[in-house]
Every structure is written in C-alpha cells, then in structure tokens.
Design a protein around this motif. Sequence first.
Motif, PDB file in Angstrom:
ATOM      1  N   ILE A   1       4.156  -3.471   4.193  1.00  0.00           N
ATOM      2  CA  ILE A   1       3.997  -2.323   3.287  1.00  0.00           C
ATOM      3  C   ILE A   1       5.287  -1.532   3.063  1.00  0.00           C
ATOM      4  CG2 ILE A   1       1.552  -2.113   3.880  1.00  0.00           C
ATOM      5  CD1 ILE A   1       3.955   0.488   5.206  1.00  0.00           C
ATOM      6  N   LYS A   2       6.373  -1.966   3.678  1.00  0.00           N
ATOM      7  CA  LYS A   2       7.604  -1.167   3.643  1.00  0.00           C
ATOM      8  C   LYS A   2       8.179  -0.991   2.243  1.00  0.00           C
ATOM      9  CE  LYS A   2      10.644  -5.089   4.695  1.00  0.00           C
ATOM     10  NZ  LYS A   2      11.644  -5.643   5.662  1.00  0.00           N
ATOM     11  N   ASP A   3       7.845  -1.885   1.320  1.00  0.00           N
ATOM     12  CA  ASP A   3       8.396  -1.786  -0.035  1.00  0.00           C
ATOM     13  C   ASP A   3       7.494  -1.017  -0.996  1.00  0.00           C
ATOM     14  OD1 ASP A   3      10.700  -3.244   0.657  1.00  0.00           O
ATOM     15  OD2 ASP A   3       9.657  -5.152   0.340  1.00  0.00           O
ATOM     16  N   LEU A   4       6.380  -0.503  -0.498  1.00  0.00           N
ATOM     17  CA  LEU A   4       5.506   0.308  -1.343  1.00  0.00           C
ATOM     18  C   LEU A   4       6.163   1.647  -1.638  1.00  0.00           C
ATOM     19  CD1 LEU A   4       1.995  -0.201   0.331  1.00  0.00           C
ATOM     20  CD2 LEU A   4       2.781  -1.179  -1.835  1.00  0.00           C
ATOM     21  N   PRO A   5       5.768   2.314  -2.732  1.00  0.00           N
ATOM     22  CA  PRO A   5       6.257   3.678  -2.967  1.00  0.00           C
ATOM     23  C   PRO A   5       5.930   4.563  -1.774  1.00  0.00           C
ATOM     24  CG  PRO A   5       5.145   2.832  -4.915  1.00  0.00           C
ATOM     25  CD  PRO A   5       4.888   1.838  -3.813  1.00  0.00           C
ATOM     26  N   THR A   6       6.830   5.467  -1.443  1.00  0.00           N
ATOM     27  CA  THR A   6       6.675   6.309  -0.252  1.00  0.00           C
ATOM     28  C   THR A   6       5.312   6.989  -0.143  1.00  0.00           C
ATOM     29  OG1 THR A   6       9.055   6.692  -0.181  1.00  0.00           O
ATOM     30  CG2 THR A   6       7.665   8.247   1.023  1.00  0.00           C
ATOM     31  N   PRO A   7       4.751   7.561  -1.227  1.00  0.00           N
ATOM     32  CA  PRO A   7       3.450   8.240  -1.100  1.00  0.00           C
ATOM     33  C   PRO A   7       2.302   7.316  -0.684  1.00  0.00           C
ATOM     34  CG  PRO A   7       4.563   8.904  -3.124  1.00  0.00           C
ATOM     35  CD  PRO A   7       5.311   7.727  -2.590  1.00  0.00           C
ATOM     36  N   GLU A   8       2.465   6.021  -0.901  1.00  0.00           N
ATOM     37  CA  GLU A   8       1.387   5.077  -0.606  1.00  0.00           C
ATOM     38  C   GLU A   8       1.470   4.495   0.802  1.00  0.00           C
ATOM     39  OE1 GLU A   8       1.128   2.029  -3.577  1.00  0.00           O
ATOM     40  OE2 GLU A   8       1.452   3.439  -5.232  1.00  0.00           O
ATOM     41  N   ARG A   9       2.588   4.682   1.461  1.00  0.00           N
ATOM     42  CA  ARG A   9       2.808   4.003   2.737  1.00  0.00           C
ATOM     43  C   ARG A   9       1.911   4.516   3.864  1.00  0.00           C
ATOM     44  NH1 ARG A   9       9.409   3.898   2.980  1.00  0.00           N
ATOM     45  NH2 ARG A   9       9.740   2.762   1.026  1.00  0.00           N
ATOM     46  N   GLY A  10       1.630   5.829   3.858  1.00  0.00           N
ATOM     47  CA  GLY A  10       0.839   6.401   4.948  1.00  0.00           C
ATOM     48  C   GLY A  10      -0.522   5.769   5.077  1.00  0.00           C
ATOM     49  N   ARG A  11      -1.263   5.762   3.990  1.00  0.00           N
ATOM     50  CA  ARG A  11      -2.598   5.167   4.031  1.00  0.00           C
ATOM     51  C   ARG A  11      -2.514   3.653   4.243  1.00  0.00           C
ATOM     52  NH1 ARG A  11      -7.336   7.475   0.367  1.00  0.00           N
ATOM     53  NH2 ARG A  11      -6.731   9.178   1.758  1.00  0.00           N
TER      54      ARG A  11
END
Length: 215
Positions: A149-159
């Motif tokens: 998930i490291k390449d996801l946009p920052t706001p999406e990484r938490g969930r």
Amino acid sequence: MLNAKPLPSYLAKRYHGWKATTYKENEAWYHRLSDEGQHPRAMIISCCDSRVHVTSIFGADQGEFFIHRNIANLVPPHKPDGQQHGTSAAIEFAVTALKVAHVIVIGHSSCGGAKGCLDMCAGDAPELEEKTSFLGRWLDILRPGYERIKDLPTPERGRAIEKQAVLVSLENLMTFPFVESEVKSGRLSLHGLWHDIGEGLVENYLPDVGEFRAV
C-alpha cells in the motif's frame, strides 16, 4: 511481589456490583462453565485497543469466544524456533485442543499499531527501528502489508494498512500446518473483519472480489 498494590477502589466496587447482579442471576451457568470446561465455537484475534469490544459487538456471553488480543491484531508466521510466541501458542491451543470451528481476525479504524508500522516503514519513527524496540519488532510482521500500500495516496494509507493487518494475519495463519490441515479438511474456516469504531460498521473480507464489504 513488593510492587503489587490492591485493586483500585472503583474497580473493586464494579466487581462487587457484578457479583451481586450478573453473577448472582446466572450462578448456575457460571458453575456449569467451571465444571464442564470451555467449548468456544470461535477464536477471535483482535487488537489490544480498549475501544474494540468484540463480545459487545457480537453479543457474546462467557464461554462463547476464545479471545486473543495483541498490538494491531497480528498473527506472525509459523516459526518453531524455541522462542516464546504467545500468539502462536494461543492459535495452537484454540485449533488443536479446543477444536474451534472459526478463527476470526478483526482489525479496526484508528489503529495505533497499524499507524506505527506505517510511520516506521516510511522512516518517520526511527525509535521503532531500534533492535531494542519490542513494538517495532512486532510490527515488522506487517511490513509485507506496507509494501502493498506504500504507493497509495497518503490519505488512503491509514485505512489500507489497517486492512492489510487483517490480510497479512490471514496469510500467516495458513503457514501453521495444523491450521492449514484443518482448513483444507473443512473443519476450520478463517474470517477477516475490519471494524469502524465511530460508525459501528463491520466489514467482511470477501476473497472472491478481493475487497472488504459491509456485513
């Protein structure tokens, strides 16, 4: 043990209240549980987070769930190296001795452990990288999930990392030979859930679509 102190008074009062009401009204049931032993249908692996209360979520009574809690609801890979493995021991006992029919891993929103892994792997928590950090070495279990998930946009990484904690744990469960054999025989089923604390939502991972969806 000279450092141990008496139970805080507010907890002692709550205990006496429970003993006089809930216990008294169900005394025969408690004696039966004591005399006949436990026969839970499911093992639940959940986070230590105080906001995650699985018995309340599923309306469970004493004796119904075998519950193991740890940071970020993680299951390590099978590794019989002679070291102490509390989670692995709990899984072995649940599957081989208690013969549970279900093992349920439940993650949750705002998980501090999952965020710790996210920060550590991103280089923002050097204290967790220290070899002496028990927390950091435990969260290493979740590194494969971070890589996904490291390449996801920052706001999406938490969930996303919270849900990866569930998926990594399900994958690691299948590295235990006694889990794999029971799953393949049909005597044991594995389940992955994610709980939104604020919304009261529970999502179930559906492998055929590769997504978590509301129960």
